[in-house]
Design a protein around this motif. Structure first.
Motif, PDB file in Angstrom:
ATOM      1  N   HIS A  21       0.787  -1.178  -0.147  1.00 40.55           N
ATOM      2  CA  HIS A  21       0.249  -0.056  -0.010  1.00 40.55           C
ATOM      3  C   HIS A  21       0.880   1.293   0.104  1.00 40.55           C
ATOM      4  CE1 HIS A  21      -3.671  -2.198   0.277  1.00 40.55           C
ATOM      5  NE2 HIS A  21      -3.157  -2.693   1.273  1.00 40.55           N
ATOM      6  N   ALA A  22       2.091   1.135   0.334  1.00 38.77           N
ATOM      7  CA  ALA A  22       3.135   2.177   0.438  1.00 38.77           C
ATOM      8  C   ALA A  22       3.396   3.012  -1.091  1.00 38.77           C
ATOM      9  CB  ALA A  22       4.224   2.054   1.184  1.00 38.77           C
ATOM     10  N   ALA A  23       3.162   1.919  -2.170  1.00 36.69           N
ATOM     11  CA  ALA A  23       3.850   2.333  -3.255  1.00 36.69           C
ATOM     12  C   ALA A  23       2.685   3.496  -3.988  1.00 36.69           C
ATOM     13  CB  ALA A  23       3.779   1.187  -4.649  1.00 36.69           C
ATOM     14  N   ASP A  24       3.301   4.588  -4.485  1.00 40.38           N
ATOM     15  CA  ASP A  24       2.350   5.621  -5.064  1.00 40.38           C
ATOM     16  C   ASP A  24       2.696   5.817  -6.553  1.00 40.38           C
ATOM     17  OD1 ASP A  24       1.267   7.994  -5.491  1.00 40.38           O
ATOM     18  OD2 ASP A  24       2.442   9.148  -4.039  1.00 40.38           O
ATOM     19  N   PRO A  25       1.839   5.340  -7.372  1.00 40.38           N
ATOM     20  CA  PRO A  25       1.877   5.603  -8.817  1.00 40.38           C
ATOM     21  C   PRO A  25       2.308   7.033  -9.176  1.00 40.38           C
ATOM     22  CG  PRO A  25      -0.093   4.409  -8.225  1.00 40.38           C
ATOM     23  CD  PRO A  25       0.298   4.924  -7.129  1.00 40.38           C
ATOM     24  N   ALA A  26       1.789   8.109  -8.530  1.00 40.92           N
ATOM     25  CA  ALA A  26       2.073   9.455  -8.914  1.00 40.92           C
ATOM     26  C   ALA A  26       3.406   9.790  -8.772  1.00 40.92           C
ATOM     27  CB  ALA A  26       1.335  10.482  -8.008  1.00 40.92           C
ATOM     28  N   GLN A  27       4.253   9.302  -7.649  1.00 45.42           N
ATOM     29  CA  GLN A  27       5.677   9.318  -7.643  1.00 45.42           C
ATOM     30  C   GLN A  27       6.238   8.544  -8.426  1.00 45.42           C
ATOM     31  OE1 GLN A  27       7.143   8.824  -3.334  1.00 45.42           O
ATOM     32  NE2 GLN A  27       5.374   9.676  -2.409  1.00 45.42           N
ATOM     33  N   GLY A  28       5.878   7.314  -8.926  1.00 43.33           N
ATOM     34  CA  GLY A  28       6.460   6.604  -9.872  1.00 43.33           C
ATOM     35  C   GLY A  28       6.476   7.326 -11.105  1.00 43.33           C
ATOM     36  N   ARG A  29       5.386   8.034 -11.383  1.00 47.96           N
ATOM     37  CA  ARG A  29       5.360   8.729 -12.633  1.00 47.96           C
ATOM     38  C   ARG A  29       6.545   9.727 -12.814  1.00 47.96           C
ATOM     39  NH1 ARG A  29       3.834  12.791 -16.008  1.00 47.96           N
ATOM     40  NH2 ARG A  29       2.373  12.191 -17.888  1.00 47.96           N
ATOM     41  N   SER A  86      16.185   2.671  -4.691  1.00 50.76           N
ATOM     42  CA  SER A  86      15.861   2.164  -3.390  1.00 50.76           C
ATOM     43  C   SER A  86      14.630   1.124  -3.598  1.00 50.76           C
ATOM     44  CB  SER A  86      15.468   3.278  -2.383  1.00 50.76           C
ATOM     45  OG  SER A  86      14.305   3.775  -2.809  1.00 50.76           O
ATOM     46  N   ASP A  87      14.228   0.313  -2.619  1.00 47.98           N
ATOM     47  CA  ASP A  87      13.244  -0.467  -2.603  1.00 47.98           C
ATOM     48  C   ASP A  87      11.984   0.384  -2.850  1.00 47.98           C
ATOM     49  OD1 ASP A  87      14.662  -2.857  -2.384  1.00 47.98           O
ATOM     50  OD2 ASP A  87      14.159  -3.112  -0.338  1.00 47.98           O
ATOM     51  N   GLU A  88      11.824   1.608  -2.269  1.00 48.38           N
ATOM     52  CA  GLU A  88      10.529   2.260  -2.346  1.00 48.38           C
ATOM     53  C   GLU A  88      10.445   2.950  -3.590  1.00 48.38           C
ATOM     54  OE1 GLU A  88       8.359   5.767   0.453  1.00 48.38           O
ATOM     55  OE2 GLU A  88      10.819   5.816   0.292  1.00 48.38           O
ATOM     56  N   GLU A  89      11.430   3.484  -4.259  1.00 48.80           N
ATOM     57  CA  GLU A  89      11.519   3.777  -5.661  1.00 48.80           C
ATOM     58  C   GLU A  89      11.286   2.618  -6.543  1.00 48.80           C
ATOM     59  OE1 GLU A  89      14.886   7.451  -5.487  1.00 48.80           O
ATOM     60  OE2 GLU A  89      15.545   5.591  -5.447  1.00 48.80           O
ATOM     61  N   HIS A  92       7.394   2.416  -6.343  1.00 53.74           N
ATOM     62  CA  HIS A  92       6.811   3.563  -6.868  1.00 53.74           C
ATOM     63  C   HIS A  92       6.763   3.252  -8.410  1.00 53.74           C
ATOM     64  CE1 HIS A  92       6.160   5.245  -3.099  1.00 53.74           C
ATOM     65  NE2 HIS A  92       7.329   5.931  -3.162  1.00 53.74           N
ATOM     66  N   LEU A  93       7.751   3.068  -9.163  1.00 50.93           N
ATOM     67  CA  LEU A  93       7.928   2.812 -10.568  1.00 50.93           C
ATOM     68  C   LEU A  93       7.065   1.804 -11.051  1.00 50.93           C
ATOM     69  CD1 LEU A  93      11.714   3.439 -11.289  1.00 50.93           C
ATOM     70  CD2 LEU A  93       9.892   4.719 -12.365  1.00 50.93           C
ATOM     71  N   ALA A  94       6.983   0.619 -10.381  1.00 48.90           N
ATOM     72  CA  ALA A  94       6.135  -0.540 -10.778  1.00 48.90           C
ATOM     73  C   ALA A  94       4.717  -0.246 -10.528  1.00 48.90           C
ATOM     74  CB  ALA A  94       6.516  -1.723  -9.749  1.00 48.90           C
ATOM     75  N   ALA A  95       4.528   0.591  -9.549  1.00 50.60           N
ATOM     76  CA  ALA A  95       2.930   0.931  -9.607  1.00 50.60           C
ATOM     77  C   ALA A  95       2.461   2.007 -10.423  1.00 50.60           C
ATOM     78  CB  ALA A  95       2.775   1.600  -8.036  1.00 50.60           C
ATOM     79  N   TRP A  96       3.439   2.540 -10.908  1.00 50.70           N
ATOM     80  CA  TRP A  96       3.054   3.875 -11.993  1.00 50.70           C
ATOM     81  C   TRP A  96       2.840   3.076 -13.285  1.00 50.70           C
ATOM     82  CZ3 TRP A  96       0.786   7.514 -14.092  1.00 50.70           C
ATOM     83  CH2 TRP A  96       1.225   7.744 -15.457  1.00 50.70           C
ATOM     84  N   TYR A  97       3.715   2.225 -13.659  1.00 48.32           N
ATOM     85  CA  TYR A  97       3.701   1.242 -15.194  1.00 48.32           C
ATOM     86  C   TYR A  97       2.412   0.526 -14.852  1.00 48.32           C
ATOM     87  CZ  TYR A  97       7.718   3.522 -17.227  1.00 48.32           C
ATOM     88  OH  TYR A  97       8.651   4.390 -17.621  1.00 48.32           O
TER      89      TYR A  97
END
Length: 108
Positions: A21-29, A86-89, A92-97
């Motif tokens: 739930h911590a992954a953020d598609p907006a940050q991933g974009r 990082s794991d967090e980044e 986020h990237l994976a959530a975006w795509y």
């Protein structure tokens, strides 16, 4: 022993769920700006040798990026790019795509 197993499984699921739930598609974009030359900000590859990422499974993308980062999987460009993520980044990237929806129209 069965109770301990259930408690450990429950703890693992709670940790995993909070990470999911911590992954953020907006940050991933935003992070995807470094990916756009090859994979496109929209996940549609811009060069013939790069795969399309739009709509790809988040788990798959995270696994592959972590494999590039660790050296388990090697690619001249991806190994260099992934090593500093990082794991967090990566999440986020994976959530975006994964969040990108697309459709295909087949010729009649």
């Amino acid at each position: 022993m069965n109770l301990l197993r259930h408690l450990l499984l429950g703890a693992f699921l709670l940790v995993w769920a909070s990470a999911v739930h911590a992954a953020d598609p907006a940050q991933g974009r935003e992070l995807a700006s470094q990916c756009r030359t090859c994979h496109g900000i929209d996940g549609v590859a811009k060069i013939p040798i790069a795969p399309h990422l739009a709509g790809e499974s988040r788990i798959y993308l995270e696994t592959q990026l972590k494999a590039f980062r660790s050296g388990k999987r090697e690619h001249e460009m991806m190994s260099v790019i992934a090593k500093d993520l990082s794991d967090e980044e990566i999440s986020h990237l994976a959530a975006w795509y994964e969040s990108i929806e697309f459709s295909v129209t087949l010729p009649e």
